[in-house]
Each structure stands twice: as structure tokens, then as C-alpha cells.
Design a protein around this motif. Structure first.
Motif, PDB file in Angstrom:
ATOM      1  N   GLU A 182       1.549   5.382  -5.205  1.00 11.45           N
ATOM      2  CA  GLU A 182       2.112   5.394  -3.851  1.00 11.45           C
ATOM      3  C   GLU A 182       1.488   6.163  -2.779  1.00 11.45           C
ATOM      4  O   GLU A 182       1.480   7.253  -2.905  1.00 11.45           O
ATOM      5  CB  GLU A 182       3.959   5.325  -3.697  1.00 11.45           C
TER       6      GLU A 182
ATOM      7  N   ASN B  18       0.896   6.413   1.543  1.00 10.54           N
ATOM      8  CA  ASN B  18       1.296   5.796   2.983  1.00 10.54           C
ATOM      9  C   ASN B  18       2.287   4.704   2.685  1.00 10.54           C
ATOM     10  O   ASN B  18       2.164   3.529   3.554  1.00 10.54           O
ATOM     11  CB  ASN B  18      -0.011   5.530   3.684  1.00 10.54           C
ATOM     12  N   GLY B  19       3.212   4.529   1.988  1.00  8.67           N
ATOM     13  CA  GLY B  19       4.155   3.538   1.662  1.00  8.67           C
ATOM     14  C   GLY B  19       3.647   2.467   1.191  1.00  8.67           C
ATOM     15  O   GLY B  19       4.192   1.351   0.918  1.00  8.67           O
ATOM     16  N   GLN B  20       2.492   2.414   0.566  1.00  9.31           N
ATOM     17  CA  GLN B  20       1.939   1.231  -0.190  1.00  9.31           C
ATOM     18  C   GLN B  20       1.783   1.512  -1.302  1.00  9.31           C
ATOM     19  O   GLN B  20       1.146   2.912  -1.896  1.00  9.31           O
ATOM     20  CB  GLN B  20       0.667   0.682   0.518  1.00  9.31           C
TER      21      GLN B  20
END
Length: 153
Positions: free
Chosen positions: A53, A55-57
Motif C-alpha cells: 500500500e 499513498n492509500g492505494q
């Protein structure tokens, strides 16, 4: 006899004898470095890339960020994938038993030594033909095999 020459290079693929090629290829792989990992990739499928994961992705880890064991497994998967592609290409090209039997009898009838060929090379070619015959359960009396071998030489 089926292992003869297996250490030097992978066996050649004859479309009419895929099953025989497949068994020789597995023997060849067992003699190579990383054999177990390659065979497991063929049987169980390739490594599933771990996800990370950022940057939130969530996405798959890139090859460069894999650890050494994961990179090694991925390299073995690539080799296994090449073998699987051959398997896919061969689907639907398998000859019927009768066609294979006829082809092998024809090959045996026409079998002869090649000018400049050593006795060892001649023996290996003949042994491969006999192994292919045994692979599909063709039977011949030993005296027939010996006579053909000597007469063709």
C-alpha cells in the motif's frame, strides 16, 4: 535409455510425440538448478505477487522491490511459463493411437544409419524410437528389435 542426453540440452519436440516429449522434459528439468521450483510453478501456477500500500492505494510489488527469494521464484515461474505455452500450443495436435502407431512402424521400417554418424549416435536415435514405441505400449519381440538394429546398421 530415455535419459540419454538429457543433461546436455532439452529434448526436441516432435508434435506427434508430445507425451513422450513431456516426460523427457520433466526428467531434463529434474537435472537442472532450481528444478523443484520450476516443477512446482508448472503444477501450482506462478508466484502471486505480494501487494503493498502506497499513498492509500494497494498494488502489486514491482520486481525490483521483491526480496531475493521472491525474485528467484519469479525467474523460475518465467521458465515454467514457457513450458506451459508449449503445452497450450500442443492441445489439439495429438495424433490418435493408431496414427502414432502407424507413424512409429513406418519410422522403424525406414530406420537406417546416417553417413558419418557414430555408433553411439545411431544407438541413441534407435533407442529413442524404441522408447517412443514403449511409451504408447507398442510391443515387439526382442529378437525383432535386435535384428532391425543390426540390419539397419
Amino acid at each position: 535409455m530415455i535419459v540419454a542426453g538429457a543433461e546436455n540440452c532439452p529434448p526436441m519436440l516432435d508434435k506427434t510425440m508430445y507425451n513422450s516429449w513431456q516426460s523427457r522434459m520433466l526428467l531434463y528439468l529434474k537435472l537442472k538448478k532450481n528444478d523443484r521450483m520450476i516443477l512446482e510453478s508448472i503444477e501450482n501456477g506462478p508466484l502471486v505477487y505480494p501487494t503493498i500500500e502506497e499513498n492509500g492505494q494497494v498494488h502489486d510489488k514491482k520486481y525490483a522491490k521483491l526480496n531475493e527469494q521472491e525474485k528467484h521464484q519469479d525467474d523460475c515461474d518465467v521458465q515454467a511459463l514457457k513450458i506451459d505455452r508449449v503445452k497450450l500450443l500442443m492441445q489439439g495436435t495429438e495424433l490418435s493411437y493408431q496414427e502414432r502407431e502407424c507413424k512409429l512402424y513406418n519410422d522403424l521400417d525406414k530406420f537406417t544409419s546416417i553417413k558419418g554418424e557414430s555408433h553411439h549416435e545411431y544407438y541413441l536415435r534407435f533407442a529413442q524410437l524404441i522408447n517412443d514405441m514403449h511409451t504408447i505400449s507398442m510391443t515387439m519381440q526382442q529378437v525383432q528389435v535386435n535384428t532391425k538394429f543390426l540390419n539397419a546398421l
